[in-house]
Design an enzyme around this catalytic site. Sequence first.
Site, PDB file in Angstrom:
ATOM      1  N   ASP A 273       1.123  -0.996   0.219  1.00 46.53           N
ATOM      2  CA  ASP A 273       0.350   0.358   0.030  1.00 46.53           C
ATOM      3  C   ASP A 273       1.033   1.405  -0.234  1.00 46.53           C
ATOM      4  O   ASP A 273       2.457   1.177   0.486  1.00 46.53           O
ATOM      5  CB  ASP A 273      -1.075  -0.079   1.186  1.00 46.53           C
ATOM      6  CG  ASP A 273      -2.287   0.696   1.886  1.00 46.53           C
ATOM      7  OD1 ASP A 273      -2.653   1.904  -0.027  1.00 46.53           O
ATOM      8  OD2 ASP A 273      -3.209   0.527   1.919  1.00 46.53           O
ATOM      9  N   TRP A 274       0.687   2.224  -0.522  1.00 43.42           N
ATOM     10  CA  TRP A 274       1.130   3.468  -0.656  1.00 43.42           C
ATOM     11  C   TRP A 274       1.544   3.714   0.699  1.00 43.42           C
ATOM     12  O   TRP A 274       1.149   4.439   1.625  1.00 43.42           O
ATOM     13  CB  TRP A 274       0.468   4.650  -1.485  1.00 43.42           C
ATOM     14  CG  TRP A 274       0.149   4.098  -3.141  1.00 43.42           C
ATOM     15  CD1 TRP A 274       0.213   5.603  -3.836  1.00 43.42           C
ATOM     16  CD2 TRP A 274       0.417   3.672  -3.821  1.00 43.42           C
ATOM     17  NE1 TRP A 274       0.514   5.221  -4.883  1.00 43.42           N
ATOM     18  CE2 TRP A 274       0.101   3.496  -5.242  1.00 43.42           C
ATOM     19  CE3 TRP A 274       0.142   2.317  -3.584  1.00 43.42           C
ATOM     20  CZ2 TRP A 274       0.504   2.864  -6.029  1.00 43.42           C
ATOM     21  CZ3 TRP A 274       0.158   0.731  -5.067  1.00 43.42           C
ATOM     22  CH2 TRP A 274       0.369   1.582  -6.345  1.00 43.42           C
TER      23      TRP A 274
END
Length: 765
Positions: A273-274
């Site tokens: 996830d970012w």
Amino acid sequence: MLSMLVAAFSALAVVAHASPGYPQSPPVLPSPLGKGLGKWADAYADARDLVEQMTLEEKVNITRGFYSSDNVCAGNTGTIPRLGWPGMCLHDAGNGVRATDLVNSYPSAIHVGASWDKDLAYERAYYMGHEFKAKGVNVVLGPNAGPLGRTPLGGRNWEGFSVDPYLSGQLNAETIVGHQDAGVIANIKHFIANEQETYRRPYFGVEAVSANIDDKTLHEFYLWPFMDGVRAGVASVMCSYNRVNSTYSCENSKLMNGILKTELAFDGFVLLDWNAQHNLSSANAGLDMVMPGGGFFGDNLTEAVRNESVSQDRVTDMATRILAAWYLVGQNGTGFPVPGIGMKNLTQPHEQVDARVPESRTVILEGAIAGHVLVKNDGTLPFKENPVMLSIYGYDATIPDTKNTDTLFQLGYTSSQEMGQAVLGTEQHFDQAARGGTIVTGGRAGANGPAYIDDKPLSALQQRAKADGTWVNWDLTSTNPDVNAASDACLVFINAIATEGWDRDGLHDDFSDGLVLNVASKCANTIVVIHAAGVRLVDQWIDHPNVTAAIIAHLPGQDSGEALVKLLYGEAGFSGKLPYTLAKNESDYEVYAPCGRGPSNTTDPQCDFTEGVYVDYRHFDEKNITPRFEFGFGLSYTAFHYSSLLIGPLRTKPESGSPVLSSDERLWDAVTTVNATVTNVGAVAGAEVAQLYLGIPNSPPKQLRGFGKIPLGAGESAEVSFELTRRDFSVWDVVTQGWVVQEGDYAIYVGASSRDIRLTGSITF
């Protein structure tokens, strides 16, 4: 049951540096190489051929993100110009392409979950995938198998299909196949136990919450839909922000190497996830790609190979997994556009790339209709004849003030502008009602902007009124509006908003409940419509004698208004069922609020999942708590009769106590088929969702293990079949690390909801 949980926790290995009292994730090394078997075989052959031609630097270039001024993709990989590999664009969202123009807004996942319709889930995913492809998006950041909804306050519950892992798994699988049939890479997320937004990632010196889960609960509940996703052929998995048993998910070799790549034999790539917490050793832990920049990869990864802290084989495997996913969905052909071609800054001159196709229109409307759930109807619906006078109230009956190109549009906050000003990681307490207009989606990364919203529902009703000669009154601002006493019906529109980044403060709000009660005190035929991004309690007014009907309208997408009008006037029938339990009180939920910090964990928040698998209806059934509306509940304009339960002979008899690995094909062997006949005994056509629950020994009283949606004309009958696999009967054995079928009686329940059981039987092993 508590003793079983304690035993399951004790099965977790504890490492030397364990914090006292907190479970730990043991290291699992090395990271297994992708095998490229079955449906992956050709893709792996092509990927290996290309990777063999790459330098170390080129392989590393594929595993990281680069910031681009040419597009607004959420992420862009590196490219390999020497070999003609164009790189990939990665982008959200859950109900359509986010932050761009000329795309559609489909029903959100919770709405699809409420439809209980596998065919619609596939079609939605296929046409949505077509739009991502047209915009040059290679990787769709979805679907969502986590959060499931451990807490009903979860800010992202609306991005998932259901709190039930079986229902979630079935619809995730259909979505994955639909996306990838359309030529884009699906990315199932968030792996794993990402069950709250509160302390979801480290901010301001406070670590992300640690989801402390025993091995049995992890496998039987939270991993279940990911298993379905992997079996469906998902090409990528996103690891989550949170920690699991004290280790960040994207550094957690037990999760990525041990469970995902070994137990489930996953051959695709793991994406973080970012900006999720990770380190260089996360490559050895099983992480294959970082976004949106290089993170600890890039030059660091190249140097790590040279100093032998990361092997050349590991980097080769990372690149191979990524390219195999690209080949698997056919992006090597001439039909895929330039990555990010339709993802431009909307305020700058750009080419119009219209991703919509006419064939999607029916799917969008049918999907919008199917996720509406009728929970109360005293006979007022459908309208028996065209009303002479309608009165319409509530902030949710009209459109937001703007839908343009700004942050509010990009993040789905057009009806809740205060959310657009909030900074991630800060404490916020939003109005639980988005009073700036109707909602068709929740907020932030999972949201996209609609092509249009018919000034819904008011405008859609106005258009019908014009055709029918109906007089319409409306007041969308007053808390205590006047009511024309001659009104045939009064419709009150309220909502409940939720967003990524923050959990909800509650499951209802006083303003909206007060509005309903005020209108009901003056109107004998009050119909309440709630657009809801999750559980929304109704006990403040549901038993009021003047509230004659109530609809949970969820998040229908851009065709919300037209869908609702068709339902109100009987041009379409209600067939939706709740994909969660709607309680009478907040205290009825086993887990209500997200975990916070305490005196002993001010910078190290911990969340113990001691309830095990007893979440939602499993908890209500175990504790014999009566809900307001149970899991799987939904009314129809007709009635259905169930008969002729037939439990077929055992096609294979699982050996009791003999463990089967998660990757073993025998786990999916059909054990038996259960058949039943459903008859429409009403006067109008309708569709019924028949549901099958199993009573597994030493487990919750009932667990969903089958469902089917059956359209029937008045008086028609049809047989519904449920194929039950070895997995459906199995529990996870923490000692043998396999799935086992226990000796004993297995109750079979077939009915219209988790509590409306019409037929019963049993199987004995």
